[in-house]
Write a protein that holds these residues in place. Structure first.
Motif, mmCIF file in Angstrom:
data_model
loop_
_atom_site.group_PDB
_atom_site.id
_atom_site.type_symbol
_atom_site.label_atom_id
_atom_site.label_comp_id
_atom_site.label_asym_id
_atom_site.label_seq_id
_atom_site.Cartn_x
_atom_site.Cartn_y
_atom_site.Cartn_z
ATOM 1 N N ARG A 102 -5.754 2.237 -2.304
ATOM 2 C CA ARG A 102 -5.692 0.863 -1.803
ATOM 3 C C ARG A 102 -5.630 0.842 -0.278
ATOM 4 O O ARG A 102 -6.279 0.005 0.374
ATOM 5 C CB ARG A 102 -4.491 0.125 -2.388
ATOM 6 C CG ARG A 102 -4.420 -1.333 -1.930
ATOM 7 C CD ARG A 102 -3.227 -2.057 -2.514
ATOM 8 N NE ARG A 102 -3.347 -2.244 -3.954
ATOM 9 C CZ ARG A 102 -2.397 -2.797 -4.708
ATOM 10 N NH1 ARG A 102 -1.267 -3.212 -4.154
ATOM 11 N NH2 ARG A 102 -2.577 -2.939 -6.007
ATOM 12 N N CYS A 140 0.832 -1.198 0.000
ATOM 13 C CA CYS A 140 0.000 0.000 0.000
ATOM 14 C C CYS A 140 0.867 1.248 0.000
ATOM 15 O O CYS A 140 1.835 1.347 0.762
ATOM 16 C CB CYS A 140 -0.898 0.057 1.234
ATOM 17 S SG CYS A 140 -2.186 -1.198 1.309
ATOM 18 N N ARG A 173 -8.311 -1.242 1.675
ATOM 19 C CA ARG A 173 -7.893 -2.460 2.355
ATOM 20 C C ARG A 173 -7.636 -2.266 3.841
ATOM 21 O O ARG A 173 -7.830 -3.182 4.642
ATOM 22 C CB ARG A 173 -6.632 -3.021 1.696
ATOM 23 C CG ARG A 173 -6.837 -3.545 0.278
ATOM 24 C CD ARG A 173 -7.753 -4.770 0.234
ATOM 25 N NE ARG A 173 -7.298 -5.824 1.101
ATOM 26 C CZ ARG A 173 -6.398 -6.754 0.775
ATOM 27 N NH1 ARG A 173 -5.892 -6.760 -0.458
ATOM 28 N NH2 ARG A 173 -6.027 -7.674 1.626
#
Length: 348
Positions: A317, A271, A321
């Motif tokens: 992301r 990430c 996530r």
């Protein structure tokens, strides 16, 4: 403005004894006496976890270890001496990070950053510790072809520092696939600001030599440096100077705790961490002028080789996530926290 921090009470004793909360999980933080590692260690303690900091103090500072953390002065290459099955995971920050130094002394970066990480992964496997959060970097991307930069952008580091971090990312991917490690690599953009831990320890940037823009400009405000050099004013940006994405160190630390929860066996999650907005060199300088009230003389200098015009993250992301959002995206607030830290140090 107060330095961003948790104003709660930490009941742990002084650094050096593991007297953090009896509940929670137990984590090893390598490089936890450094800038980012110490702030993450403080966040872990404030969340009720038990923390052991492993640092050889080659670039870290003993007084930066948060109170309540056990401290071991040692090398990450020797992590097997202390790592055992009582640990729930590892957060790995132990690395050299000076880009310029890596160019003139690349072997230092291969031996420490890659060799140390190899030894750590082996120690984790042998001890049965199966969760890792790794401090990676946007330097793995090199000069981007498009911004904002997403995690699927090509990785083409332009210096041995970025190459060493990318090599460790590849090692971690292999460890996840072959041995079921649950891992996350967090690729930072420009980390800045300072953090006042609940224990009273204040952590800010104190590199030697200093190479980051905000602390360098603050040194001018303090009178420790005559002027700030502006390397290139003819880039294809709104004011001709380089644009960078700045993220507050406390926001960064919060992402690491979320990554521990998000890590899944056999997966290597990568990430980016940034605000998704860029500020130019001249915008940073002008913000420091406003925050400090000091004039900041500038010196025009030629472009530096390998300096991209803009480096800005896509952190979508991390949002999807990890459930992470940067809460301290205001540049003036980031600079104000860093300025308070500089003044605290000047009064020591």
């Amino acid at each position: 403005m107060d330095i961003s921090g948790n104003t709660g009470v930490n009941t742990g004793a002084g650094a050096g004894g593991n007297t953090g909360a009896s509940g929670g999980k137990k984590y090893l933080v390598t490089g936890g006496a450094g800038y980012v590692g110490s702030v993450v260690a403080a966040h872990l303690l404030e969340a009720g976890h038990r923390v052991t900091v492993l640092d050889d103090l080659s670039t870290g500072h003993r007084e930066g270890v948060p109170r309540g953390a056990e401290f071991i002065e040692g090398r990450v290459q020797d992590a097997a001496k202390w790592l055992d099955a009582s640990y729930d995971g590892v957060l790995h920050f132990a690395a050299f990070s000076q880009v310029g130094e890596s160019v003139v002394d690349p072997e230092k970066y291969w031996v420490n950053n890659v060799g140390g990480s190899t030894a750590l992964l082996t120690a984790m496997r042998d001890a049965g510790v199966r969760t890792l959060v790794f401090s990676s970097t946007a330097a793995t991307y090199g000069e981007p072809t498009a911004v904002p930069i997403t995690e699927d952008a090509a990785t083409a580091p332009t210096n041995p520092y970025g190459a060493s971090k990318l090599a460790v990312d590849h090692m971690i991917s292999g460890e996840c696939a072959a041995h079921g490690l649950a891992a996350a690599s967090l690729r930072y953009f420009n980390v800045a600001g300072a953090y006042a831990a609940a224990s009273g320890v204040i952590a800010g940037e104190r590199h030697a030599p200093e190479s980051h823009l905000i602390p360098l400009v603050l040194e001018v405000a303090q009178g420790r440096r005559e002027a700030i050099s502006v390397y290139g004013d003819d880039y294809p940006t709104p004011d001709g100077t380089c644009v960078r994405d700045y993220i507050h160190v406390a926001d960064l630390a919060e992402a690491h705790l979320l990554a521990l929860d998000a890590a899944a066996s056999g997966e290597h999650l990568i990430c980016n961490l940034g605000n998704g907005n860029g500020f130019s060199v001249r915008e940073v300088i002008e913000t420091v002028r406003r925050v400090t009230g000091h004039p900041i003389p500038e010196i025009a200098a030629p472009r530096r080789a390998g300096d991209p015009a803009a480096l800005v993250a896509s952190a979508e992301r991390a949002k999807d996530r990890l459930g992470w959002r940067p809460n301290r995206a205001d540049l003036a607030g980031i600079v104000a926290d860093a300025w308070q830290f500089c003044q605290e140090r000047a009064n020591e």
